[in-house]
Structures are given as C-alpha cells and as structure tokens.
Design an enzyme around this catalytic site. Sequence first.
Site, PDB file in Angstrom:
ATOM      1  N   HIS A 241       0.796  -1.227   0.000  1.00  0.00           N
ATOM      2  CA  HIS A 241       0.000   0.000   0.000  1.00  0.00           C
ATOM      3  C   HIS A 241       0.838   1.292   0.000  1.00  0.00           C
ATOM      4  O   HIS A 241       0.839   2.071  -0.955  1.00  0.00           O
ATOM      5  CB  HIS A 241      -0.924   0.027   1.230  1.00  0.00           C
ATOM      6  CG  HIS A 241      -1.770  -1.193   1.399  1.00  0.00           C
ATOM      7  ND1 HIS A 241      -2.858  -1.452   0.602  1.00  0.00           N
ATOM      8  CD2 HIS A 241      -1.697  -2.229   2.268  1.00  0.00           C
ATOM      9  CE1 HIS A 241      -3.419  -2.595   0.990  1.00  0.00           C
ATOM     10  NE2 HIS A 241      -2.735  -3.079   1.993  1.00  0.00           N
TER      11      HIS A 241
HETATM   12  C1  BDR Z   1      -3.132   0.776   5.327  1.00  0.00           C
HETATM   13  O1  BDR Z   1      -3.365   0.293   6.644  1.00  0.00           O
HETATM   14  C2  BDR Z   1      -2.160  -0.207   7.194  1.00  0.00           C
HETATM   15  O2  BDR Z   1      -2.367  -1.506   7.634  1.00  0.00           O
HETATM   16  C3  BDR Z   1      -1.101  -0.107   6.128  1.00  0.00           C
HETATM   17  O3  BDR Z   1       0.128   0.314   6.687  1.00  0.00           O
HETATM   18  C4  BDR Z   1      -1.651   0.915   5.168  1.00  0.00           C
HETATM   19  O4  BDR Z   1      -1.266   2.220   5.523  1.00  0.00           O
HETATM   20  C5  BDR Z   1      -3.799  -0.158   4.336  1.00  0.00           C
HETATM   21  O5  BDR Z   1      -5.168  -0.237   4.586  1.00  0.00           O
END
Ligand code: BDR
Length: 312
Positions: A241
């Site tokens: 992400h």
């Molecule tokens: C986001 O939530 C966190 O778990 C990850 O670091 C990312 O920023 C994805 O939904």
Amino acid sequence: MAEKIIIDTDPGQDDAFAILLALASPEIELLGITTVAGNVPLSRTTENARKICELAGRTDVAIHPGCDRPMRGALVTAEHVHGKTGLDGYDLPDPAMPVSDLHGVDFLIETLRREPAGTVTLCPLGPLTNIGTALSRAPDIAGRIRRIVLMGGGFFEGGNITPAAEFNIFVDPDAATLVLGAGIEVTILPLDVTHKVLTSPERIAAIRGIGTRLGQAAAGWLEFFERFDVEKYGSQGGPLHDPNVIAWLLKPNLYDGRLCNVEIEADSELTRGMTVVDWWGVTPREKNATWIRDVDDAGFFALLTERLARLG
Ligand code: BDR
Ligand code: CA
C-alpha cells in the site's frame, strides 16, 4: 529542486517501504517523520520508524512522535496484519538513534509556518490524526501546505477492516473529514489502486537479490506481510500500500485517476470510515481530491527495486 515532504506514518512493513523509497530518492527532501498510533500503538510505530532509518543509515532524520489515539474514541490497531511489533518478518536491533522532544503536531505546525508557503508536501501513511489535529489547532497552515498525498480509503474495492472502510480512514474518520474539508490539494492512493500492486515470488526475489541487509529485511517483510493477504484475498501476492504515495510523487505517469468529490462517513455504525467517492459526478459537491485507480504495477516494482538498491 527536490520536493520537501513530511512523512506521517504508523510503521508497518508497507510504511517502511515508503520511508526507504523516499530516503533513496534525490527528487525528495525529507524534512522529518511524524509518527502516529495506527497499525500498532505509538511507542511501537516510533520505535519502528527509528529502526527503519537506522537500517538505511539515516540516523540524522528527525522523528517526532505524534498522537497516541484518534481525535475521538478508542484506538483500533492491526497486529493481525503486521504482527505484534508492527514490523514482523525481519528482526532488527533495538534502535539507538534519538527521538525528538518536539511533538509531531507541533513539528507539523512549526515547519509549515517556517517554510515558504506552498513548498511542503505532507505524505500521510496512517490514520490522519496528526494532520487533523494540526489543522484544527492551527487552521492557518492549510493555506501553506503545497499538497497532501495520502494512502487511505477504498471505494470500488470496498474496505479491508470492515466491508465499507479501509483501515487508515476507519481509525480516525474525523481527522480524515478535516483533511478533505480544508481546501488543500489532496491526492488519494486507495485500496482501489494498491490492490493492483501485488508482490510475487519473482518480485520478492528481485528485492532480496539486491544482496544487502536492507534487501534481506525488505524481502522478509514482504513475505510476512503477504502471508496475510494471500490467505485473505486469495491472490498470488499481497498488496503493497504505502510506498505508492512516494512512487506517485516520483513518477505520477505510472498512475491514473480522476479529480472528484470524496466525503467521509464518520458516524454510522455500519459504514464508519467509508470513503464515498462521486466518481461519476452525480452530485454538485465540490471536487476535493484526486482519486487514483490505476497503476503500472511492473513500473512500480522496477522503480522500488532500483531505488532500494541505491541505499546500500
Ligand atoms: C493501510 O493500513 C495499514 O495496515 C497499512 O500500513 C496501510 O497504511 C492499508 O489499509
Ligand atoms: Ca500505514
């Protein structure tokens, strides 16, 4: 001239990739890191940020601990995704580099007031609590921010912490509402695009093949992180992400999206944290964010791998 940025983060393996990508890129000048409670509590996200900077040999980076809970209500964390430490998958030594005494919110306000207006970009990679708190305490900074490029939300893909909500927005929907309502130029990298950035055995092998300790750590994190997503989504690899925020700054041509209206549901028990995107322009609501939906994922991994190799 390099773009001045502040990374606001809750590391998190994928946050680590974003920080490393920024540190490896001469197009970016990292003014500092603010940490926030999110994936794991604040003490751990701050410790993890220090470990990541030390891994990159950048003990000079200023790390400012920020808010330890959302603007309203209790903190929700995501150890089920990131492991107990938030950075499971490769063991790094306890960090020795210092932590700043200046609170993350004060650092944001002071930096934005000190730097020339329109020169500092904010890159939030976690719940938006620090930015929301800074905006509510010092509304004058809104007009001084160059732009905000953030990871959060999901519309076409739905949510990942509830059926309707993505984790970062779910944890602090009030802060997200403030960010989207402040008249700032905002670009959003939601699940709709990050779910197209999937790891694979070949992509992980290329990162391990860098041949450095950093490459080993990065590959270990990816393998840990993806085990959850492979189980959950049944895809070949897991989505990566947060580094999309930095990759978008470096190579926006890898991405495609649309300026539209995005609103946050903050109160409904069923859909709290939902990002409601007027993709088709069916309301007269003001267009307040560029919503990214497509990516050249091969181009992304080529960029990431090449840059990580530069860190030695
Ligand atoms: C986001 O939530 C966190 O778990 C990850 O670091 C990312 O920023 C994805 O939904
Ligand atoms: Ca994150």
